[in-house]
Write an enzyme that holds these catalytic residues in place. Structure first.
Site, PDB file in Angstrom:
ATOM      1  N   ASP A 151      52.941  32.538  21.245  1.00  0.00           N
ATOM      2  CA  ASP A 151      52.143  33.228  22.260  1.00  0.00           C
ATOM      3  C   ASP A 151      52.682  34.634  22.460  1.00  0.00           C
ATOM      4  O   ASP A 151      53.814  34.943  22.062  1.00  0.00           O
ATOM      5  CB  ASP A 151      52.207  32.469  23.601  1.00  0.00           C
ATOM      6  CG  ASP A 151      53.651  32.307  24.107  1.00  0.00           C
ATOM      7  OD1 ASP A 151      54.540  32.028  23.264  1.00  0.00           O
ATOM      8  OD2 ASP A 151      53.878  32.439  25.314  1.00  0.00           O
ATOM      9  N   GLU A 152      51.864  35.486  23.069  1.00  0.00           N
ATOM     10  CA  GLU A 152      52.288  36.798  23.547  1.00  0.00           C
ATOM     11  C   GLU A 152      53.128  37.557  22.534  1.00  0.00           C
ATOM     12  O   GLU A 152      54.226  38.026  22.842  1.00  0.00           O
ATOM     13  CB  GLU A 152      53.038  36.645  24.880  1.00  0.00           C
ATOM     14  CG  GLU A 152      52.168  35.989  25.937  1.00  0.00           C
ATOM     15  CD  GLU A 152      52.774  35.952  27.331  1.00  0.00           C
ATOM     16  OE1 GLU A 152      54.009  35.857  27.423  1.00  0.00           O
ATOM     17  OE2 GLU A 152      52.012  36.025  28.310  1.00  0.00           O
ATOM     18  N   VAL A 153      52.608  37.679  21.300  1.00  0.00           N
ATOM     19  CA  VAL A 153      53.290  38.522  20.311  1.00  0.00           C
ATOM     20  C   VAL A 153      52.899  39.960  20.665  1.00  0.00           C
ATOM     21  O   VAL A 153      51.875  40.461  20.221  1.00  0.00           O
ATOM     22  CB  VAL A 153      52.871  38.142  18.875  1.00  0.00           C
ATOM     23  CG1 VAL A 153      53.664  38.963  17.857  1.00  0.00           C
ATOM     24  CG2 VAL A 153      53.078  36.654  18.626  1.00  0.00           C
TER      25      VAL A 153
END
Ligand code: NAG
Ligand code: NAG
Ligand code: NAG
Ligand code: NAG
Ligand code: NAG
Length: 505
Positions: free
Chosen positions: A175-177
């Site tokens: 997530d949230e790269v």
């Protein structure tokens, strides 16, 4: 556990429940999420093994079917990876005890290993600085650097090895790269292949999911990076059919999420999961449980699942309980503080209800002196409970009471107008009003001392390090404020006579 098993189970725990007219609704609601996973986030707040052994039976009784275990730096990485570990990391024997305790309570375990973004615990280290996508930001790794792939594979291999034959799924995060396609290696690769950053993202996660499957584990991933990717792009990749996707949203869940679930279903993901929250999302330094926020979040997810019942079969829901907003953040609500709200959310997910009867069931199960004050959220009377770790909940409630006392002191006109730096500098204030300003301070400080006594139990729930950090973050600043105020008052009250004005030369 099948539906019949579940009914017997509920009958045992909540005797008399089956006689209520909600029985049909109860079983139907429960089947919308066959799995209900509780997220254990060990990020700098690892639960002790003994604590987990004592609390897993309760999680089962509350309606959980499994655990999503985010070890982060608490996993006993060894060999080339030994520097990834926290100095207080679990031992392989600890992991075995954790798995044994989960087994004996019929809780499935799904480990979570970050493999792209949120790798702060790896990328912060001098050894791994070259793996960063952005040299200034230890958040995401460069997917085009050979070392990244070597490290991530080794992490997955080691986690798989210590869970051998005891798990069927592994969550690979992703997530949230926040930083992607920025370094020269990635740019060159994107140019050579005519790739967008989405293509770059999909290529890396495909490599990881394929590797995960080679370990005979079904990969699950967070969904946020997929939300904006066109469904036709997803269809042309071979990623989805072998991968489970987990949609997360911790507030305001509704049509948008239902649409995404349909999209992921059409993109042929192998399985679709959702994730709600029971703690760790209201704010990076919140300590009190947020009953309404999390209950509503779980109610909304149940509604979404119900609206899609005939179209999409969901695998389950993970109730996340974040320890921090990220590796570097401060501690959010402590795990035992989240237990009443977790019980409330699981109750609603299992039965579709959180009425007075449900609140009474929870009160009994958690052995509390009063039900969760859902109807009167401003009600700040202490809630005492008998579940494992409940004393830390008392500490946090008392800290909250202290904060109210502090606010009431700080909002008086005596405090605001008679203890200013000017008053102090010139030894010049009204003695009666200075006394009034601090009249409630001794009782407040006594309460604060009780908080310090109560929070000592955190040493058993987690460890001495988490206890020290909590005290330094949440208790010490209050103590310092109280002592400073006391000193100012004493200095001002020392003087019995006062100079002629002006106070300046
Ligand atoms: C681990 O860190 C130590 C101290 O910084 C260093 O000497 C060693 O080479 C590192 N080991 C590995 C395997 O990276
Ligand atoms: C776990 O499940 C098995 C078989 O489904 C059952 O026999 C056992 O009683 C269950 N144990 C608990 C603690 O729920
Ligand atoms: C590169 O990809 C875009 C679509 O992403 C496509 O429109 C374009 O024709 C491609 N260019 C080459 C040289 O393949
Ligand atoms: C997807 O898999 C099929 C058959 O396994 C293969 O022919 C095809 O090249 C793969 N496509 C991609 C983009 O990897
Ligand atoms: C205020 O009082 C302290 C002693 O309490 C004294 O040291 C200081 O010089 C005084 N300041 C002024 C401005 O009179």
């Amino acid at each position: 556990m099948g539906r019949i098993g579940l009914l017997y189970f509920l009958a045992g725990v909540f005797g008399g429940f089956l006689c209520s007219p909600h029985v049909e609704a109860a079983s139907d609601q429960s089947s919308l999420f066959p799995e209900k996973l509780v997220h254990l986030d060990f990020k700098g707040a690892p639960l002790s093994i003994a604590y987990m052994e004592s609390v897993f039976p309760l999680l089962r009784a509350m309606g959980a079917s499994g655990l999503l275990v985010e070890y982060e730096d608490m996993f006993p990485y060894s060999g080339a990876l030994r520097n990834l570990t926290a100095r207080n990391h679990f031992s392989p024997d600890d992991i075995k005890r954790l798995l044994d305790a989960a087994d004996s309570n019929n809780l499935t375990v799904i480990p979570l290993v970050q493999t792209f973004g949120h790798l702060e615990f790896v990328l912060k280290l001098p050894d791994y600085i070259t793996m960063r996508e952005d040299p200034e930001n230890p958040q995401a790794l460069c997917p085009s650097f050979s070392l990244s792939n070597i490290i991530v594979r080794d992490m997955l291999r080691q986690v798989a090895h210590l869970h051998k034959d005891r798990i069927s799924h592994i969550h690979i995060g992703s997530d949230e790269v926040f930083v992607i396609g920025e370094c020269s290696r990635c740019k060159a690769r994107m140019f050579a292949n005519n790739w967008t950053t989405d293509d770059l993202f999909l290529d890396h996660v495909h490599t990881i999911t394929a590797f995960t499957r080679s370990l005979n584990l079904q990969p699950i991933m967070w969904d946020d990076m997929f939300r904006k990717i066109d469904i036709d792009v997803l269809r042309t990749k071979n990623l989805t059919k072998d991968t489970d996707i987990m949609l997360w949203s911790y507030r305001n869940v509704g049509e948008g999420e239902a649409d995404l679930i349909e999209k992921y279903s059409q993109a042929n993901f192998a399985g679709i999961w959702v994730a709600s929250a029971f703690k760790g999302v209201a704010g990076p330094s919140e300590q009190m449980p947020q009953y309404t926020l999390h209950l509503n979040n779980n109610i909304d997810w149940l509604k979404v699942a119900s609206s899609l019942e005939n179209k999409v079969k969901l695998r389950g829901i993970a109730l996340t309980g974040w320890s921090r907003f990220d590796h570097f953040g401060s501690l959010c609500e402590l795990f035992p503080v989240g237990i009443p709200v977790l019980a409330l959310c699981l109750k609603h997910l299992s039965t579709g209800s959180h009425d007075a009867r449900a609140l009474e069931d929870i009160r009994e199960l958690l052995r509390c002196n009063r039900p969760i004050p859902l109807a009167s959220p401003e009600d700040a009377a202490l809630m005492w409970c008998g579940y494992p770790g409940a004393m830390t909940f008392v500490a946090v409630q008392r800290l909250d009471q202290f904060e109210r006392k502090r606010l009431s002191i700080e909002s008086t006109s005596y405090y605001k107008g008679f203890l200013t730096p000017m008053n102090l500098k010139h030894n010049f204030s009204s003695p009666a009003l200075v006394r009034d300003a601090v009249v409630k301070l001794p009782a407040a400080m006594d309460l604060l001392d009780t908080v310090l006594e109560n929070i000592q139990h955190l040493k058993n729930v987690c460890d001495q390090f988490t206890l020290k950090e909590w005290i330094e973050t949440y208790w010490q600043p209050q103590k310092d404020w109280g002592q400073a105020l006391q000193t100012v008052a004493e200095k001002l009250l020392y003087h019995k006579t006062f100079p002629r004005r002006p106070l300046y030369n």
